[in-house]
Write a protein that holds these residues in place. Structure first.
Motif, PDB file in Angstrom:
ATOM      1  N   MET A  51       0.785  -1.224   0.000  1.00 47.37           N
ATOM      2  CA  MET A  51       0.000   0.000   0.000  1.00 47.37           C
ATOM      3  C   MET A  51       0.821   1.281   0.000  1.00 47.37           C
ATOM      4  O   MET A  51       0.317   2.339  -0.323  1.00 47.37           O
ATOM      5  CB  MET A  51      -0.935  -0.004   1.224  1.00 47.37           C
ATOM      6  CG  MET A  51      -2.061  -1.004   1.094  1.00 47.37           C
ATOM      7  SD  MET A  51      -2.874  -1.307   2.646  1.00 47.37           S
ATOM      8  CE  MET A  51      -1.780  -2.497   3.395  1.00 47.37           C
ATOM      9  N   GLY A  52       2.068   1.240   0.375  1.00 44.53           N
ATOM     10  CA  GLY A  52       2.892   2.440   0.420  1.00 44.53           C
ATOM     11  C   GLY A  52       4.255   2.194  -0.188  1.00 44.53           C
ATOM     12  O   GLY A  52       4.604   1.073  -0.545  1.00 44.53           O
ATOM     13  N   THR A  53       5.035   3.256  -0.295  1.00 47.25           N
ATOM     14  CA  THR A  53       6.352   3.128  -0.921  1.00 47.25           C
ATOM     15  C   THR A  53       7.264   2.200  -0.122  1.00 47.25           C
ATOM     16  O   THR A  53       8.077   1.473  -0.689  1.00 47.25           O
ATOM     17  CB  THR A  53       7.015   4.504  -1.047  1.00 47.25           C
ATOM     18  OG1 THR A  53       7.023   5.144   0.241  1.00 47.25           O
ATOM     19  CG2 THR A  53       6.261   5.388  -2.023  1.00 47.25           C
ATOM     20  N   THR A  54       7.158   2.198   1.220  1.00 50.30           N
ATOM     21  CA  THR A  54       8.024   1.329   2.019  1.00 50.30           C
ATOM     22  C   THR A  54       7.670  -0.139   1.848  1.00 50.30           C
ATOM     23  O   THR A  54       8.484  -1.013   2.157  1.00 50.30           O
ATOM     24  CB  THR A  54       7.928   1.699   3.511  1.00 50.30           C
ATOM     25  OG1 THR A  54       6.564   1.612   3.921  1.00 50.30           O
ATOM     26  CG2 THR A  54       8.433   3.105   3.758  1.00 50.30           C
ATOM     27  N   ASP A  55       6.461  -0.423   1.357  1.00 49.68           N
ATOM     28  CA  ASP A  55       6.070  -1.821   1.153  1.00 49.68           C
ATOM     29  C   ASP A  55       6.748  -2.427  -0.071  1.00 49.68           C
ATOM     30  O   ASP A  55       6.572  -3.613  -0.356  1.00 49.68           O
ATOM     31  CB  ASP A  55       4.550  -1.931   0.993  1.00 49.68           C
ATOM     32  CG  ASP A  55       3.821  -1.580   2.278  1.00 49.68           C
ATOM     33  OD1 ASP A  55       4.480  -1.585   3.328  1.00 49.68           O
ATOM     34  OD2 ASP A  55       2.612  -1.319   2.236  1.00 49.68           O
ATOM     35  N   ASN A  56       7.503  -1.630  -0.805  1.00 49.29           N
ATOM     36  CA  ASN A  56       8.237  -2.141  -1.959  1.00 49.29           C
ATOM     37  C   ASN A  56       9.671  -2.521  -1.583  1.00 49.29           C
ATOM     38  O   ASN A  56      10.477  -2.848  -2.449  1.00 49.29           O
ATOM     39  CB  ASN A  56       8.259  -1.100  -3.079  1.00 49.29           C
ATOM     40  CG  ASN A  56       6.871  -0.814  -3.599  1.00 49.29           C
ATOM     41  OD1 ASN A  56       6.068  -1.719  -3.767  1.00 49.29           O
ATOM     42  ND2 ASN A  56       6.566   0.458  -3.835  1.00 49.29           N
ATOM     43  N   LEU A  57       9.986  -2.462  -0.292  1.00 41.64           N
ATOM     44  CA  LEU A  57      11.316  -2.833   0.164  1.00 41.64           C
ATOM     45  C   LEU A  57      11.405  -4.339   0.426  1.00 41.64           C
ATOM     46  O   LEU A  57      10.410  -4.985   0.732  1.00 41.64           O
ATOM     47  CB  LEU A  57      11.665  -2.083   1.446  1.00 41.64           C
ATOM     48  CG  LEU A  57      11.744  -0.561   1.369  1.00 41.64           C
ATOM     49  CD1 LEU A  57      12.019   0.014   2.748  1.00 41.64           C
ATOM     50  CD2 LEU A  57      12.810  -0.118   0.387  1.00 41.64           C
ATOM     51  N   PHE A  58      12.617  -4.853   0.320  1.00 40.91           N
ATOM     52  CA  PHE A  58      12.918  -6.233   0.707  1.00 40.91           C
ATOM     53  C   PHE A  58      13.820  -6.148   1.931  1.00 40.91           C
ATOM     54  O   PHE A  58      14.862  -5.496   1.899  1.00 40.91           O
ATOM     55  CB  PHE A  58      13.634  -6.960  -0.429  1.00 40.91           C
ATOM     56  CG  PHE A  58      14.108  -8.343  -0.062  1.00 40.91           C
ATOM     57  CD1 PHE A  58      13.363  -9.460  -0.390  1.00 40.91           C
ATOM     58  CD2 PHE A  58      15.316  -8.529   0.614  1.00 40.91           C
ATOM     59  CE1 PHE A  58      13.797 -10.730  -0.057  1.00 40.91           C
ATOM     60  CE2 PHE A  58      15.763  -9.793   0.950  1.00 40.91           C
ATOM     61  CZ  PHE A  58      14.995 -10.896   0.613  1.00 40.91           C
ATOM     62  N   THR A  59      13.428  -6.800   3.008  1.00 39.18           N
ATOM     63  CA  THR A  59      14.241  -6.789   4.229  1.00 39.18           C
ATOM     64  C   THR A  59      14.514  -8.221   4.659  1.00 39.18           C
ATOM     65  O   THR A  59      13.593  -9.039   4.724  1.00 39.18           O
ATOM     66  CB  THR A  59      13.525  -6.038   5.363  1.00 39.18           C
ATOM     67  OG1 THR A  59      13.305  -4.678   4.967  1.00 39.18           O
ATOM     68  CG2 THR A  59      14.361  -6.057   6.638  1.00 39.18           C
TER      69      THR A  59
END
Length: 290
Positions: A199-207
């Motif tokens: 839903m947001g830009t941070t949800d496109n991160l891989f951690t």
């Protein structure tokens, strides 16, 4: 003029560029490619065809022969052939890998103890995903991940191998199918907030956090860039991110309708109250909510 243009075009050949990246000199690269095109050539013919001065041609042929890239096959006059690229490059790759492994051990013995405060930057899809593969392969205790299914699929094989080693694998998944990534009894998968929607830009991160001692976070859309560290507080922060998303997944699984009634779909009211304009726009675009 036409001959000059042909030379300039030849010098910009991507084959020559890549051979130089493997340690060939400009002349050696030209000669190797020329011999692939015209085998059984004399030094004079090679010099003329590759546009390399004759003294440099002899020197380069000797250097190429020593590394096994070319082979003299006749006398009076001496004629040369290029080693088949597949055989030569595989041998070069094996030699380089062996040298790098040996050199790594020897340099490690003289280097000071690693400083865990460093944060290393990686750029490019190949570098970032190669580092992720290495981290998973070398893990010994645990692998904690927060990622989308599209990215995880690139690392299915090494994750399955890690599960076979009995590692604790803990995944918060953006995607609809948790079963796809349950590789064994020690592999726990939780759908992010019960729906797996990004839903947001941070949800496109891989951690990913490995063995509770190192972590990598990557932006995997657009320019692929990652940060890697063994810094204790940052590792704890990454694991806290995964852990709290696990809490949220379990809370949504049990109280989803009540949460939605209170805060709107996808925690709309909470998110829009604190998102940046960019994050809010991404949220609205992905969910269709205002």
């Amino acid at each position: 003029m036409a001959g000059k243009l042909a030379v300039e075009a030849n010098e910009s050949d991507p084959l020559l560029t890549d051979l130089k990246r493997l340690g060939f000199t400009e002349y050696e690269a030209k000669i190797y490619v020329q011999l692939l095109r015209t085998p059984l050539s004399t030094a004079y013919e090679i010099s003329k065809g590759a546009n390399v001065p004759r003294p440099n041609t002899y020197h380069s042929l000797e250097a190429l022969a020593q590394r096994g890239a070319v082979l003299p096959v006749s006398e009076n006059p001496v004629r040369y052939v290029a080693a088949p690229p597949d055989e030569f490059l595989v041998a070069l790759s094996n030699q380089t890998q062996a040298l790098c492994e040996d050199l790594s051990k020897r340099l490690t013995s003289v280097a000071p103890a690693p400083n865990d405060q460093y944060v290393w930057m990686l750029r490019g899809e190949s570098s970032v995903h190669s580092k992720i593969e290495t981290l998973i392969k070398e893990s010994r205790v645990s692998i904690w991940i927060k990622a989308s299914d599209t990215v995880l699929r690139r690392h299915t094989d090494v994750l399955r191998e890690a599960a076979a080693r009995g590692l604790d694998i803990f995944i918060v998944l953006f995607g609809p199918d948790a079963e796809e990534f349950r590789f064994g009894p020690t592999c726990r998968v939780y759908i992010h907030e019960g729906n797996g929607v990004r839903m947001g830009t941070t949800d496109n991160l891989f951690t990913v956090s490995i063995d509770h001692v190192e972590t990598l976070t990557a932006a995997v859309e657009g320019e692929v860039i990652a940060s890697y560290t063994r810094n204790g507080p940052i590792v704890n922060l990454a694991e806290s991110l995964v852990r709290h998303d696990y809490y949220m997944a379990e809370i949504f699984a049990r109280l989803g309708p009540q949460i939605e009634e209170e805060f709107g779909p996808y925690l709309r009211d909470l998110r829009l109250a604190c998102f940046s304009p960019e994050q809010a726009a991404s949220f609205k675009h992905r969910t269709g909510l205002d």
